[in-house]
Design an enzyme around this catalytic site. Structure first.
Site, PDB file in Angstrom:
ATOM      1  CG  PHE A 115      43.832  36.181  38.489  1.00  0.00           C
ATOM      2  CD1 PHE A 115      43.394  35.028  37.874  1.00  0.00           C
ATOM      3  CD2 PHE A 115      43.221  37.380  38.146  1.00  0.00           C
ATOM      4  CE1 PHE A 115      42.372  35.067  36.938  1.00  0.00           C
ATOM      5  CE2 PHE A 115      42.200  37.427  37.215  1.00  0.00           C
ATOM      6  CZ  PHE A 115      41.769  36.269  36.605  1.00  0.00           C
ATOM      7  CE  LYS A 116      39.386  33.703  37.837  1.00  0.00           C
ATOM      8  NZ  LYS A 116      38.470  34.141  36.854  1.00  0.00           N
ATOM      9  CG  ASP A 117      42.765  33.413  46.297  1.00  0.00           C
ATOM     10  OD1 ASP A 117      41.607  33.042  46.553  1.00  0.00           O
ATOM     11  OD2 ASP A 117      43.714  32.631  46.141  1.00  0.00           O
TER      12      ASP A 117
END
Ligand SMILES: Cc1ncc(COP(=O)(O)O)c(C=O)c1O
Length: 493
Positions: A115-117
């Site tokens: 989810f960091k993307d």
């Protein structure tokens, strides 16, 4: 125009661009907006049917003034940032097996499968744009528990105005996560693996905070950070809560609930921000692994620093969830002086007993649960063994376990969205152990990008924890000698 102040109350308000270029506020606090923009119910309803990028534009424009980034530039940057996602919906929402009203929001369809993307690609594009305008270059120091580093390394690769130093506890993240950083072939990306980190990423966080807080070093190397200390990450992550609501709630007064696998509290704080902006949220579930700092704070009002426990959901092995300070700031009536005292007390004693009013405020609409490794593994097995069942990664499984346990507290028909934060392909050895596979994993647990990284040369510097600061200084000096970056600071310090 919304301006940004420090949670410690010790700085003058700054504009959006200065806040995101600096990362930390000058007094060591975290940036928060002076006021939170409100979205009226009619406006929210008029956004039904928008795709993710248009929705993101509408929400982010409330925080980013057109005089800082003109609307068409912002729109373009948003579009460009999500072109690399493998799903046309960017963050698809799927039903969770045949459980009624339960959904999985797949936040891991970006280039490094976590989810960091979702926030990192856009943040790097915004930073590069702002730095280009100022003709400056930034050195980004970034402690990672395994997912932020890869997302930052890929998003910053080849950016002319950024040098990125993802720093991770060697041996405490999966080899696949390590390779996602070290396989990046770009001369502005410098991954550093650190040995002997007792408290994992938290140990590295301390060094990064100290270096950025040192005016001399910060000025010399133009330092900043892009973990969820950076306000921009939080702001962008608030969008997925709106997106989930618009897809699951059709009734005029309906509400949605979320279960969020939590470590540093960045993702869930973004959810509470969405709620403050007017999103109708029934409840949040703060799901932690055996590192229970957040669970204890929410359930009992005791904010306690405990020793790090290594778990299956290693990216959530965090001792001090720094975004909790932001949440406390809003929960205690935006009292910066109080936060400053509390931070001092917590630093000196490792604990903080919250007063009953603050505890009442932080508990409002939030349940919490700590999920151990055996329950996490069982949830993965049970889901996978259901005919046509979903394969959860260990982080998402913490959120799903907590959701299954606590969903009976929700009103009938309230949709419950579990945030899926990573693809299982990032943790093949662990998935084999949990699922009982000896050799090749099933297709759902594999991903081509992970296979590709295996065959690429590793670019890695390693050092002992005690030598981290000197190693960083040496590396950055070498870069500066090469005459690449400008020595001008990017921001006023
Ligand atoms: C896969 C995964 N899930 C959950 C988390 C926890 O998110 P946060 O730190 O925003 O609470 C992380 C963060 O490091 C992560 O990488």
């Amino acid at each position: 125009m919304i301006r940004y102040v420090s949670t410690k109350g010790g700085t003058d308000p700054v504009n959006f661009d200065d806040a995101i270029l600096a990362g930390f506020a000058a007094d060591g606090g975290l940036f928060v907006p002076e006021r939170i923009p409100l979205i009226k119910a009619e406006t929210l309803n008029s956004w039904r049917g928008l795709g993710y990028t248009d929705l993101a534009f509408n929400i982010l424009s409330l925080y980013i003034d057109k005089t800082i980034i003109p609307a068409d530039h912002l729109k373009n940057m948003i579009r460009k940032s999500y072109e690399t996602f493998e799903s046309p919906e960017v963050i698809p929402l799927v039903k969770f097996n045949n459980e009624e009203n339960m959904y999985i929001m797949e936040l891991f369809r970006g280039p490094t499968l976590s989810f960091k993307d979702v926030a990192m690609g856009l943040l790097m594009n915004l930073l590069d744009y702002l730095l280009k305008k100022r003709d400056l270059r930034l050195s980004i120091l970034l402690a990672t528990t395994g997912d932020t580093g890869p997302a930052a390394a890929r998003a910053a690769a080849g950016k002319k105005h950024i040098d990125c130093y993802p720093i991770f506890p060697l041996g405490m993240i999966s080899l696949e996560q390590q390779r996602q950083m070290t396989s990046v072939q770009a001369d502005n990306i410098h991954p550093i693996g650190v040995l002997n980190c007792k408290d994992g990423g938290d140990d590295i966080d301390k060094v990064v905070a100290r270096m950025i807080g040192d005016p001399k070093l910060s000025k010399k190397f133009s330092l900043s950070t892009v973990n969820s200390i950076n306000w921009c990450r939080i702001m962008i992550q608030s969008v997925h809560y709106f997106y989930a609501y618009l897809q699951t709630v059709k009734a005029p007064h309906g509400k949605v609930a979320f279960s969020v696998p939590s470590g540093a509290f960045g993702n869930l704080f973004a959810g509470t921000l969405a709620r403050e902006m007017g999103l109708p949220v029934e409840r949040f579930i703060c799901a932690t692994n055996n590192n229970q700092t957040l669970h204890m704070a929410i359930s009992q009002g005791k904010f306690l620093k405990k020793d790090l426990i290594e778990t299956f959901s290693s990216a959530m092995d965090i001792v001090v969830p720094y975004n909790f300070w932001r949440y406390l700031y809003f929960s205690c009536g935006k009292n910066g002086a109080k936060i400053k005292l509390w931070m001092e007390e917590f630093k000196n004693t490792g604990q903080l007993n919250l007063d009953s009013q603050t505890h009442h405020n932080i508990k409002r609409g939030i349940d919490s649960l700590s999920v151990n490794d055996s329950i996490t593994a069982r949830t993965i097995q049970q889901s996978f063994n259901t005919p046509g069942g979903y394969l959860l990664d260990p982080h998402t499984a913490v959120a799903v376990s907590a959701a299954l346990e606590l969903r009976n507290k929700l009103p009938n028909n309230c949709p419950l969205v579990c945030m899926a934060t990573a693809h299982p392909a990032k943790f093949p050895e662990l998935m084999k152990r949990i699922l009982g596979f000896k050799d090749k994993l099933p297709p759902e647990a594999r991903h081509q990008s992970i296979e590709n990284d295996r065959n690429t040369k590793e670019n890695l510097i390693s050092c002992k924890y005690s030598a981290l600061e000197s190693t960083l200084v040496k590396q950055m000096s070498a870069w500066f000698k090469k005459g690449r970056p400008t020595s001008q600071p990017a921001i006023k310090i």
